[in-house]
Design an enzyme around this catalytic site. Structure first.
Site, mmCIF file in Angstrom:
data_model
loop_
_atom_site.group_PDB
_atom_site.id
_atom_site.type_symbol
_atom_site.label_atom_id
_atom_site.label_comp_id
_atom_site.label_asym_id
_atom_site.label_seq_id
_atom_site.Cartn_x
_atom_site.Cartn_y
_atom_site.Cartn_z
ATOM 1 N N ASN A 1 -67.064 -90.673 -24.195
ATOM 2 C CA ASN A 1 -65.795 -90.132 -24.688
ATOM 3 C C ASN A 1 -64.493 -91.257 -23.997
ATOM 4 O O ASN A 1 -64.387 -91.269 -22.843
ATOM 5 C CB ASN A 1 -65.525 -88.950 -23.907
ATOM 6 N N LYS B 1 -61.459 -90.935 -24.525
ATOM 7 C CA LYS B 1 -60.186 -90.383 -24.209
ATOM 8 C C LYS B 1 -59.105 -91.218 -24.898
ATOM 9 O O LYS B 1 -59.302 -91.935 -25.819
ATOM 10 C CB LYS B 1 -59.972 -90.100 -22.871
ATOM 11 N N HIS C 1 -62.816 -79.754 -25.341
ATOM 12 C CA HIS C 1 -62.802 -80.511 -23.976
ATOM 13 C C HIS C 1 -61.719 -79.910 -22.964
ATOM 14 O O HIS C 1 -60.817 -79.464 -23.289
ATOM 15 C CB HIS C 1 -62.571 -82.019 -24.341
ATOM 16 N N GLU D 1 -59.757 -81.279 -21.172
ATOM 17 C CA GLU D 1 -58.385 -81.681 -21.248
ATOM 18 C C GLU D 1 -57.579 -81.135 -22.329
ATOM 19 O O GLU D 1 -56.550 -80.953 -22.496
ATOM 20 C CB GLU D 1 -58.374 -83.034 -21.503
ATOM 21 N N GLU E 1 -69.592 -79.382 -18.562
ATOM 22 C CA GLU E 1 -68.664 -79.959 -17.794
ATOM 23 C C GLU E 1 -67.661 -79.211 -16.875
ATOM 24 O O GLU E 1 -66.705 -78.829 -17.124
ATOM 25 C CB GLU E 1 -67.521 -80.977 -18.797
ATOM 26 N N GLY F 1 -63.598 -86.773 -14.074
ATOM 27 C CA GLY F 1 -62.731 -88.156 -13.659
ATOM 28 C C GLY F 1 -62.553 -87.809 -12.132
ATOM 29 O O GLY F 1 -61.403 -88.662 -11.660
ATOM 30 N N SER G 1 -68.190 -87.372 -14.105
ATOM 31 C CA SER G 1 -68.375 -88.491 -13.289
ATOM 32 C C SER G 1 -69.788 -88.992 -13.230
ATOM 33 O O SER G 1 -70.543 -89.174 -12.379
ATOM 34 C CB SER G 1 -68.031 -88.030 -11.932
ATOM 35 N N GLY H 1 -67.304 -89.906 -19.491
ATOM 36 C CA GLY H 1 -65.865 -90.484 -19.760
ATOM 37 C C GLY H 1 -65.593 -91.782 -19.132
ATOM 38 O O GLY H 1 -65.926 -93.023 -19.841
ATOM 39 N N GLY H 2 -64.997 -91.876 -17.872
ATOM 40 C CA GLY H 2 -64.827 -93.094 -17.432
ATOM 41 C C GLY H 2 -65.693 -94.165 -17.506
ATOM 42 O O GLY H 2 -65.369 -95.317 -17.845
HETATM 43 C C1 PEP Z 1 -65.125 -86.383 -19.794
HETATM 44 O O1 PEP Z 1 -63.982 -86.656 -19.998
HETATM 45 O O2 PEP Z 1 -65.775 -85.572 -20.609
HETATM 46 C C2 PEP Z 1 -65.940 -86.911 -18.670
HETATM 47 C C3 PEP Z 1 -67.101 -86.487 -18.348
HETATM 48 O O3 PEP Z 1 -65.133 -87.789 -17.908
HETATM 49 P P1 PEP Z 1 -65.751 -88.349 -16.605
HETATM 50 O O4 PEP Z 1 -67.064 -89.015 -16.774
HETATM 51 O O5 PEP Z 1 -64.736 -89.524 -16.275
HETATM 52 O O6 PEP Z 1 -65.810 -87.483 -15.438
#
Ligand code: PEP
Length: 250
Positions: A9, A11, A95, A97, A167, A173, A212, A233-234
């Site tokens: 993802n 973002k 999601h 967010e 999640e 994040g 993460s 994500g990151g």
């Molecule tokens: C996400 O945005 O779905 C996510 C899991 O982010 P991160 O891996 O950065 O925690």
């Protein structure tokens, strides 16, 4: 045997040039054939670029969000037909967010899920609890509500061609990851919840963990019996890290 999915993802990150470099590195590192699926989720503006660069690769792509409405006066929104024009295989739904920052309710999420399903794109439904909810023992109450809102709209067969991403909001994040055991506990509870409606759907649905995920924790998370991959994500913005996470899914 459920096929693992490693999904990135992105973002609201990326430019044409950055995405191209990222995708080129990714497609040249991955085997043409593999026993797991890789997918990326750029912002909608760059879906056309994924379509151009990934069409002949094993990597799929999807949208981070979609409207529940087919068309109309919804400034700033994107429809399922538009996602189909750009060859999306998946769409993220709900999601955290979107739920937190854009106040998407369980009802909105259910409507989006239904619209995506109807279009033939695979919904990837994100569910998860906040730290406060976890600490007060409400993790499964909350996740049950998130899933049951969708079940009420599309029924259990709506999940036969969908993916769930667990999640925990406190792990997204933040650098804090659920332990493999914490992830397994929730994944197994989600499967048990679905099994009350249909044992086959519960057994076959892919449930990804997100929060993460990094190269150094992916393997232990993927080793859990009810974890079928990751939504990243990151770490998906760094091709070297993302490729390592993909390799952990082999
Ligand atoms: C996400 O945005 O779905 C996510 C899991 O982010 P991160 O891996 O950065 O925690």
């Amino acid at each position: 045997m459920r096929r693992k999915i490693v999904a990135g993802n992105w973002k609201m990150h990326g430019t044409l040039a950055e995405n191209e470099a990222r995708l080129t590195q990714l497609t040249s590192a991955l085997e043409a054939e593999s026993n797991y699926q890789v997918a990326v989720f750029p912002t909608s503006a760059y879906l056309f670029q994924c379509q151009n660069l990934l069409a002949s690769s094993q990597v799929k792509w999807g949208a981070q969000n979609v409207s529940q409405h087919p068309s109309g006066a919804y400034t700033g929104e994107i429809s399922t037909d538009m996602l189909k024009d750009f060859g999306c295989q998946y769409a993220l739904i709900g999601h955290s967010e979107r739920r937190e920052i854009f106040h998407e309710s369980n009802q909105d999420t259910a409507e989006k899920f239904a619209a995506v399903l109807e279009s033939g794109i695979q919904p990837m439904l994100c569910v998860g609890e906040t730290l406060e909810q976890r600490e007060s023992g409400e993790t499964m109450t909350l996740i049950t509500q998130q899933i049951e809102a969708v079940l009420a709209k599309v029924g259990i067969q709506g999940f036969a061609n969908a993916v769930i991403a667990y999640e925990p909001v406190w792990a997204i994040g933040t650098g804090k990851t659920a332990t493999p055991e914490q992830a397994q506990e929730v994944h197994s509870a989600i499967r048990q919840l679905l099994a009350q409606y249909d044992a086959n759907v519960a057994k076959s649905i892919q449930i990804l963990y997100g929060g993460s995920v990094k190269p150094d924790n992916a393997e232990a998370i993927f080793a859990q019996p009810d974890v079928d991959g990751a939504l990243v994500g990151g770490a998906s913005l760094n091709p070297t890290d993302f490729i390592e996470i993909c390799n952990a899914a082999i």
